[in-house]
Write an enzyme that holds these catalytic residues in place. Sequence first.
Site, PDB file in Angstrom:
ATOM      1  N   HIS A  24       5.139  -0.174  -8.547  1.00 33.98           N
ATOM      2  CA  HIS A  24       4.985   1.212  -8.420  1.00 33.98           C
ATOM      3  C   HIS A  24       6.288   1.810  -8.719  1.00 33.98           C
ATOM      4  O   HIS A  24       6.656   2.365  -7.778  1.00 33.98           O
ATOM      5  CB  HIS A  24       4.109   1.611  -7.303  1.00 33.98           C
ATOM      6  CG  HIS A  24       4.084   0.782  -6.189  1.00 33.98           C
ATOM      7  ND1 HIS A  24       5.442   0.715  -5.384  1.00 33.98           N
ATOM      8  CD2 HIS A  24       3.308   0.064  -5.429  1.00 33.98           C
ATOM      9  CE1 HIS A  24       4.947  -0.076  -4.166  1.00 33.98           C
ATOM     10  NE2 HIS A  24       3.762  -0.600  -4.375  1.00 33.98           N
ATOM     11  N   HIS A  78       0.394  -6.639   7.855  1.00 37.12           N
ATOM     12  CA  HIS A  78       0.629  -5.308   7.120  1.00 37.12           C
ATOM     13  C   HIS A  78      -0.643  -5.087   5.939  1.00 37.12           C
ATOM     14  O   HIS A  78      -1.129  -6.219   5.309  1.00 37.12           O
ATOM     15  CB  HIS A  78       1.734  -5.595   6.421  1.00 37.12           C
ATOM     16  CG  HIS A  78       2.154  -4.244   5.321  1.00 37.12           C
ATOM     17  ND1 HIS A  78       1.777  -3.064   5.577  1.00 37.12           N
ATOM     18  CD2 HIS A  78       2.998  -4.276   4.451  1.00 37.12           C
ATOM     19  CE1 HIS A  78       2.043  -2.306   4.664  1.00 37.12           C
ATOM     20  NE2 HIS A  78       3.031  -3.003   3.880  1.00 37.12           N
ATOM     21  N   GLU A  80      -0.836  -3.147   3.364  1.00 34.46           N
ATOM     22  CA  GLU A  80      -0.814  -3.120   1.921  1.00 34.46           C
ATOM     23  C   GLU A  80      -1.429  -4.322   1.104  1.00 34.46           C
ATOM     24  O   GLU A  80      -1.489  -5.330   1.357  1.00 34.46           O
ATOM     25  CB  GLU A  80       0.843  -2.650   1.494  1.00 34.46           C
ATOM     26  CG  GLU A  80       0.885  -2.294   0.379  1.00 34.46           C
ATOM     27  CD  GLU A  80       2.246  -1.729  -0.108  1.00 34.46           C
ATOM     28  OE1 GLU A  80       3.120  -1.850   0.833  1.00 34.46           O
ATOM     29  OE2 GLU A  80       2.304  -1.039  -1.244  1.00 34.46           O
ATOM     30  N   ASP A  82      -0.658  -6.064  -1.397  1.00 34.07           N
ATOM     31  CA  ASP A  82      -0.073  -7.294  -1.911  1.00 34.07           C
ATOM     32  C   ASP A  82      -0.230  -8.291  -0.841  1.00 34.07           C
ATOM     33  O   ASP A  82       0.134  -9.597  -1.005  1.00 34.07           O
ATOM     34  CB  ASP A  82       1.212  -7.042  -2.239  1.00 34.07           C
ATOM     35  CG  ASP A  82       2.095  -6.171  -1.194  1.00 34.07           C
ATOM     36  OD1 ASP A  82       1.606  -5.409  -0.554  1.00 34.07           O
ATOM     37  OD2 ASP A  82       3.468  -6.157  -1.388  1.00 34.07           O
ATOM     38  N   HIS A 144       7.344  -0.753   6.536  1.00 35.60           N
ATOM     39  CA  HIS A 144       7.431   0.425   6.137  1.00 35.60           C
ATOM     40  C   HIS A 144       6.054   1.360   6.364  1.00 35.60           C
ATOM     41  O   HIS A 144       6.298   2.513   5.556  1.00 35.60           O
ATOM     42  CB  HIS A 144       8.056   0.524   4.693  1.00 35.60           C
ATOM     43  CG  HIS A 144       7.177  -0.183   3.616  1.00 35.60           C
ATOM     44  ND1 HIS A 144       6.947   0.414   2.500  1.00 35.60           N
ATOM     45  CD2 HIS A 144       6.310  -1.206   3.801  1.00 35.60           C
ATOM     46  CE1 HIS A 144       5.953  -0.172   1.594  1.00 35.60           C
ATOM     47  NE2 HIS A 144       5.570  -1.265   2.471  1.00 35.60           N
ATOM     48  N   ASP A 163       7.159  -7.462   5.157  1.00 39.58           N
ATOM     49  CA  ASP A 163       8.033  -6.926   4.419  1.00 39.58           C
ATOM     50  C   ASP A 163       9.427  -6.842   4.481  1.00 39.58           C
ATOM     51  O   ASP A 163      10.176  -7.071   3.641  1.00 39.58           O
ATOM     52  CB  ASP A 163       7.569  -5.529   3.855  1.00 39.58           C
ATOM     53  CG  ASP A 163       6.518  -5.338   2.705  1.00 39.58           C
ATOM     54  OD1 ASP A 163       6.267  -6.276   2.259  1.00 39.58           O
ATOM     55  OD2 ASP A 163       5.656  -4.327   3.014  1.00 39.58           O
ATOM     56  N   TYR A 191      15.864  -4.281  -2.524  1.00 41.74           N
ATOM     57  CA  TYR A 191      14.447  -4.191  -1.911  1.00 41.74           C
ATOM     58  C   TYR A 191      14.766  -3.187  -0.769  1.00 41.74           C
ATOM     59  O   TYR A 191      13.923  -2.381  -0.568  1.00 41.74           O
ATOM     60  CB  TYR A 191      14.039  -5.470  -1.220  1.00 41.74           C
ATOM     61  CG  TYR A 191      12.548  -5.695  -0.795  1.00 41.74           C
ATOM     62  CD1 TYR A 191      11.407  -6.054  -1.475  1.00 41.74           C
ATOM     63  CD2 TYR A 191      12.395  -5.024   0.658  1.00 41.74           C
ATOM     64  CE1 TYR A 191      10.356  -5.976  -1.143  1.00 41.74           C
ATOM     65  CE2 TYR A 191      10.961  -5.142   1.021  1.00 41.74           C
ATOM     66  CZ  TYR A 191      10.065  -5.670   0.224  1.00 41.74           C
ATOM     67  OH  TYR A 191       8.563  -5.502   0.815  1.00 41.74           O
ATOM     68  N   HIS A 222       7.717 -11.470   1.149  1.00 41.82           N
ATOM     69  CA  HIS A 222       8.293 -11.630  -0.560  1.00 41.82           C
ATOM     70  C   HIS A 222       9.381 -12.240  -0.474  1.00 41.82           C
ATOM     71  O   HIS A 222      10.236 -12.081   0.358  1.00 41.82           O
ATOM     72  CB  HIS A 222       8.745 -10.368  -0.921  1.00 41.82           C
ATOM     73  CG  HIS A 222       7.318  -9.337  -1.119  1.00 41.82           C
ATOM     74  ND1 HIS A 222       6.432  -9.413  -1.838  1.00 41.82           N
ATOM     75  CD2 HIS A 222       7.092  -7.919  -0.295  1.00 41.82           C
ATOM     76  CE1 HIS A 222       5.541  -8.469  -1.815  1.00 41.82           C
ATOM     77  NE2 HIS A 222       5.673  -7.556  -0.836  1.00 41.82           N
TER      78      HIS A 222
HETATM   79 FE1  FEO Z   1       4.455  -3.045   2.042  1.00 38.95          FE
HETATM   80 FE2  FEO Z   1       5.069  -6.098   0.292  1.00 38.95          FE
HETATM   81  O1  FEO Z   1       3.941  -4.522   1.059  1.00 38.95           O
END
Ligand code: FEO
Length: 388
Positions: A24, A78, A80, A82, A144, A163, A191, A222
Amino acid sequence: MKATKIKENIYWVGAVDWNVRNFHGYLTQRGTTYNAYLIIDKKITLIDTVKPIYAGEMIKRISSIIEPSKIDYIVSNHVEMDHSGALPSIMEVAKNAQIIASPKGVKGLKSHYGDFWNYKAVNTGDSINTGELNMSFILTPMVHWPDNMITYVPEEKLLFSNDGLGQHLASSERFDDEFPLDIIMEEAKKYYANIVLPYSRQVKKELEIISGLDLNMIAPSHGIIWRSNINKILDGYKKWSTNNTKEKAIIIYDTMWGSTEIMANAIKEVFDDNGIHTSMRNLENHHMSDIMTELIDAKYICVGSPTLNSTMMPSVAGFLTYMSGLAPIGRKALSFGSYGWGGKTVDDINKYFEKSGFDIILSKKIKYIPDNNDLDTLKSELNDTILK
Ligand code: FEO
C-alpha cells in the site's frame, strides 16, 4: 514446504513473499515475509497467520510438524490481513482452536470474518499455560493498530513482537546472524519510517515494557528474527522514536523544464556551504517511501514544484500527502518552485507544512527561468535564515 525450528519445540511456519513490491504505497524492494510460529507443548499454539494467498503454504509447513487439526490456540497479535488473513483457512482444519486476541482484536476479527469462531479476549498481564510454557500477553495499542498486542514466553525468553521490530525483507535465512546486518537494519529503519513513525509515543511505552523482559529472541511478524543483535534493533527503535533530528537537509522536488531543479541546486549549495549534509531527491527517480527513511532524522525538509494547472505536480502532492500521514514533527521547512503565471504552488505546499506543524523558514517562487540575480537572492535569503 518445511517448518524452520527456531527453538526447541517452536517453529517458523510462515511464508516468504519474494515478489511484493508495493505494500500500500511502500516500495518493498526486497519483498517480505509473513511470519507465523508454531509452539508444540501439551497444548499446541499457532502465533499469527499469513496473507490469505499463502494459507496453503503455512498449512503445509504446520503439517510438516503436526496435524493442523491438533492446534488448540491461535494467538492473533494483530488483525491486519497480512497476519490474520489465513485464519479462515486454518480454522477450516483446526476446527476446535480457540482464537486469542486483545479485546479490540476480537472485535476487529469479528468485523473482518464474522462471529463464527471461539474467541478469548486477553488483556495485559493475562497469560495462558500450554503445559511446560506460558504465553503472557501485553497490549500495545497503536503500534500500529488499536488492536495490537505482543506475546511473551518467559520460559524461552522469547517475544513475538508482531509488526514492531520487523522488516520487509524476503530471504531464505531466518536469523539476524545469517544475513547481512546492515541490510536488515536498513530495512528495519525503512519499516519504522513508513509504518511505525506516527506512533513513536506508543513505541516508547512499548520499549519500556520490553526493557523489563528477559529476552534472548525477538520474533517479529515480518522479516528476520533477532537473536544475536537484539540490542541493536532496540537501540534503533529508541533512536527513531525520539524524533531527534540532525543537521541534515533533504531537497524533494519535481521539475517540468528544469527551472525548479535549478532552484533545488541553488538551495543545495547553501546547505553545502553551511556544512549541512544534503540529499537531492527528484521524485521522478526516488520513491517516497525511501525518502521517508532519510527524512526520519532530517532537520530541514525542502519541497519544490513548478506550477502545473494552477497547483503543484501530482508527484509532489502525493509525497506531501504520504509524508503528512506519517506525521514527522519539529522540522524546518522550505517551499520553492518556478511558475509562469498564477504561482500559488508554494502556498499549497506550505499548507501541508502548516498541517504538520513545521517551522516554515522560507518560501520562494521564481517566474519562468531563474537568472543569476534570482538565484543570488534565493541563496542569500536562505543563508541568512540558516545562520539566524
Ligand atoms: Fe500491520 Fe504487518 O500488518
